[in-house]
Design an enzyme around this catalytic site. Structure first.
Site, PDB file in Angstrom:
ATOM      1  N   THR A  17       0.843  -1.200   0.000  1.00 19.54           N
ATOM      2  CA  THR A  17       0.000   0.000   0.000  1.00 19.54           C
ATOM      3  C   THR A  17       0.877   1.248   0.000  1.00 19.54           C
ATOM      4  O   THR A  17       1.928   1.257   0.641  1.00 19.54           O
ATOM      5  CB  THR A  17      -0.901  -0.018   1.249  1.00 19.54           C
ATOM      6  OG1 THR A  17      -1.737  -1.174   1.178  1.00 19.54           O
ATOM      7  CG2 THR A  17      -1.768   1.228   1.347  1.00 19.54           C
ATOM      8  N   GLY A  18       0.415   2.287  -0.709  1.00 22.88           N
ATOM      9  CA  GLY A  18       1.142   3.558  -0.696  1.00 22.88           C
ATOM     10  C   GLY A  18       1.540   3.974  -2.101  1.00 22.88           C
ATOM     11  O   GLY A  18       1.370   3.230  -3.068  1.00 22.88           O
ATOM     12  N   THR A  35       4.437   4.401  -3.576  1.00 22.44           N
ATOM     13  CA  THR A  35       5.505   3.669  -4.274  1.00 22.44           C
ATOM     14  C   THR A  35       4.993   2.304  -4.729  1.00 22.44           C
ATOM     15  O   THR A  35       5.207   1.893  -5.891  1.00 22.44           O
ATOM     16  CB  THR A  35       6.746   3.513  -3.372  1.00 22.44           C
ATOM     17  OG1 THR A  35       6.919   4.701  -2.592  1.00 22.44           O
ATOM     18  CG2 THR A  35       7.991   3.263  -4.194  1.00 22.44           C
ATOM     19  N   ALA A  90       7.763   1.565   2.605  1.00 24.19           N
ATOM     20  CA  ALA A  90       8.070   1.695   4.037  1.00 24.19           C
ATOM     21  C   ALA A  90       8.236   3.177   4.348  1.00 24.19           C
ATOM     22  O   ALA A  90       8.518   3.986   3.460  1.00 24.19           O
ATOM     23  CB  ALA A  90       9.345   0.934   4.396  1.00 24.19           C
ATOM     24  N   GLY A 131       3.142   1.809   8.050  1.00 20.72           N
ATOM     25  CA  GLY A 131       1.843   2.223   8.571  1.00 20.72           C
ATOM     26  C   GLY A 131       1.511   3.670   8.293  1.00 20.72           C
ATOM     27  O   GLY A 131       0.501   4.174   8.787  1.00 20.72           O
ATOM     28  N   GLY A 132       2.341   4.324   7.460  1.00 23.54           N
ATOM     29  CA  GLY A 132       2.029   5.703   7.067  1.00 23.54           C
ATOM     30  C   GLY A 132       0.661   5.795   6.401  1.00 23.54           C
ATOM     31  O   GLY A 132       0.007   6.832   6.467  1.00 23.54           O
ATOM     32  N   GLY A 133       0.236   4.717   5.795  1.00 22.03           N
ATOM     33  CA  GLY A 133      -1.094   4.662   5.171  1.00 22.03           C
ATOM     34  C   GLY A 133      -2.091   3.881   6.013  1.00 22.03           C
ATOM     35  O   GLY A 133      -3.168   3.528   5.523  1.00 22.03           O
ATOM     36  N   GLU A 164      -0.475  -5.407   5.946  1.00 23.04           N
ATOM     37  CA  GLU A 164       0.865  -5.500   5.351  1.00 23.04           C
ATOM     38  C   GLU A 164       1.724  -6.512   6.111  1.00 23.04           C
ATOM     39  O   GLU A 164       2.500  -7.253   5.513  1.00 23.04           O
ATOM     40  CB  GLU A 164       1.533  -4.127   5.341  1.00 23.04           C
ATOM     41  CG  GLU A 164       0.883  -3.165   4.358  1.00 23.04           C
ATOM     42  CD  GLU A 164       1.394  -1.739   4.452  1.00 23.04           C
ATOM     43  OE1 GLU A 164       1.357  -1.047   3.425  1.00 23.04           O
ATOM     44  OE2 GLU A 164       1.816  -1.310   5.536  1.00 23.04           O
ATOM     45  N   LYS A 218      14.146   7.536   2.887  1.00 22.80           N
ATOM     46  CA  LYS A 218      13.586   6.603   3.888  1.00 22.80           C
ATOM     47  C   LYS A 218      14.683   5.796   4.590  1.00 22.80           C
ATOM     48  O   LYS A 218      14.392   5.083   5.552  1.00 22.80           O
ATOM     49  CB  LYS A 218      12.621   5.624   3.213  1.00 22.80           C
ATOM     50  CG  LYS A 218      11.505   6.271   2.386  1.00 22.80           C
ATOM     51  CD  LYS A 218      10.379   6.726   3.252  1.00 22.80           C
ATOM     52  CE  LYS A 218       9.177   7.232   2.494  1.00 22.80           C
ATOM     53  NZ  LYS A 218       8.383   6.199   1.852  1.00 22.80           N
TER      54      LYS A 218
HETATM   55  C1  5RP Z   1       1.204   2.038   4.329  1.00 23.28           C
HETATM   56  C2  5RP Z   1       2.680   1.944   4.345  1.00 23.28           C
HETATM   57  C3  5RP Z   1       3.404   2.512   3.157  1.00 23.28           C
HETATM   58  O1  5RP Z   1       4.059   1.467   2.514  1.00 23.28           O
HETATM   59  C4  5RP Z   1       4.374   3.574   3.615  1.00 23.28           C
HETATM   60  O2  5RP Z   1       3.636   4.565   4.312  1.00 23.28           O
HETATM   61  C5  5RP Z   1       5.134   4.191   2.444  1.00 23.28           C
HETATM   62  O3  5RP Z   1       4.255   4.911   1.621  1.00 23.28           O
HETATM   63  P1  5RP Z   1       4.764   5.720   0.345  1.00 23.28           P
HETATM   64  O4  5RP Z   1       5.294   4.716  -0.640  1.00 23.28           O
HETATM   65  O5  5RP Z   1       3.530   6.449  -0.144  1.00 23.28           O
HETATM   66  O6  5RP Z   1       5.843   6.679   0.794  1.00 23.28           O
HETATM   67  O7  5RP Z   1       3.304   1.435   5.243  1.00 23.28           O
HETATM   68  O8  5RP Z   1       0.657   1.631   5.541  1.00 23.28           O
END
Ligand code: 5RP
Length: 232
Positions: free
Chosen positions: A31-32, A34, A89, A101-103, A109, A127
């Site tokens: 998720t996210g 990337t 991540a 968990g940013g999303g 996950e 990151k």
């Molecule tokens: C979602 C996540 C994402 O993988 C994480 O937040 C990275 O997101 P992005 O690719 O948008 O920077 O852990 O729960």
């Protein structure tokens, strides 16, 4: 780096990761932003190269994206063994411990990571860190959120209930729970902190991923390309 440049390096990483998917694989879909690039590219490869892939999404977002990209979707009940997972991540340390968990998708996950033989983490270079230090998202049963916050403070953390965007009040996860972002500063013992957080009553999952280093590789998008880090 501008926001556009950042998206471009994320795209490099996502597209390169999708290039590692092989015909016949069951693939965990992270998720996210990337991971979304990887999902998009896997869909293009199914269409253009005729490869056969089953995707196991980690969120409503990745399920919607996968279906839109033409990827056949299954859940963990259908596919409890996953060949390769591609996921993003929020931070990656030198030992391949992760904060995710940013999303707010880290519970699913983590289930998908656990079921996976190999995990490809796709990130931009910002990151990477020697030690983990960004706030740790903790998914909690709403009933217990004040209790969990109290435990986080006792562990030396600063808990903040995550608020919705274009939704008043707390974020509600795909599992119907709240997320508390817990700032601990530099985390000296990620595995120990993860164990302590995960054993607080009312915690579903914390965003520290410390048990999968052996199967993780990290694909880093950079201006003009990508590089991959694997553990020796
Ligand atoms: C979602 C996540 C994402 O993988 C994480 O937040 C990275 O997101 P992005 O690719 O948008 O920077 O852990 O729960």
């Amino acid at each position: 780096m501008t926001k556009q440049d950042n998206l471009e390096v994320k795209r490099f990483a996502g597209v390169a990761a999708a290039g590692r998917v092989e015909d016949g694989m069951v693939v965990g879909l992270g998720t996210g932003s990337t991971a979304n690039y990887a999902i998009q590219r896997i869909g293009e490869r199914i269409r253009d190269e005729g490869i056969s892939v089953v995707g196991v999404p980690t969120s409503y977002q990745s399920a919607f994206r996968a279906r839109a990209a033409g990827i056949r979707v299954a859940d963990l009940t259908d596919c409890p063994e996953i060949d390769l997972t591609i996921d993003g991540a929020d931070q990656v340390d030198a030992a391949f411990n992760l904060i995710k968990g940013g999303g707010a998708a880290h519970t699913r996950e983590k289930c998908v990571a656990d079921a996976s033989k190999r995990i490809l983490i796709v990130v931009d270079g910002s990151k990477l860190a020697e030690n983990l230090s960004v706030p740790v998202p903790v998914e909690v049963v709403p009933y217990a959120s004040a209790l969990v916050a109290q435990h986080v403070r006792a562990l030396g953390g600063v808990p903040v209930l995550r608020e919705g965007v274009k939704k008043d009040g707390p974020v509600i996860t795909d599992n119907g729970n709240f997320v508390i972002d817990c700032a601990f500063g530099i985390i000296g013992d990620p595995a120990g902190l993860g164990t302590r957080l995960n054993t607080v009553p009312g915690v579903l999952t914390c965003g520290l991923f410390t048990e999968y280093q052996e199967k993780i590789s990290v694909l880093i998008g950079e201006a003009g390309g990508c590089r991959i880090l694997t553990r020796r």
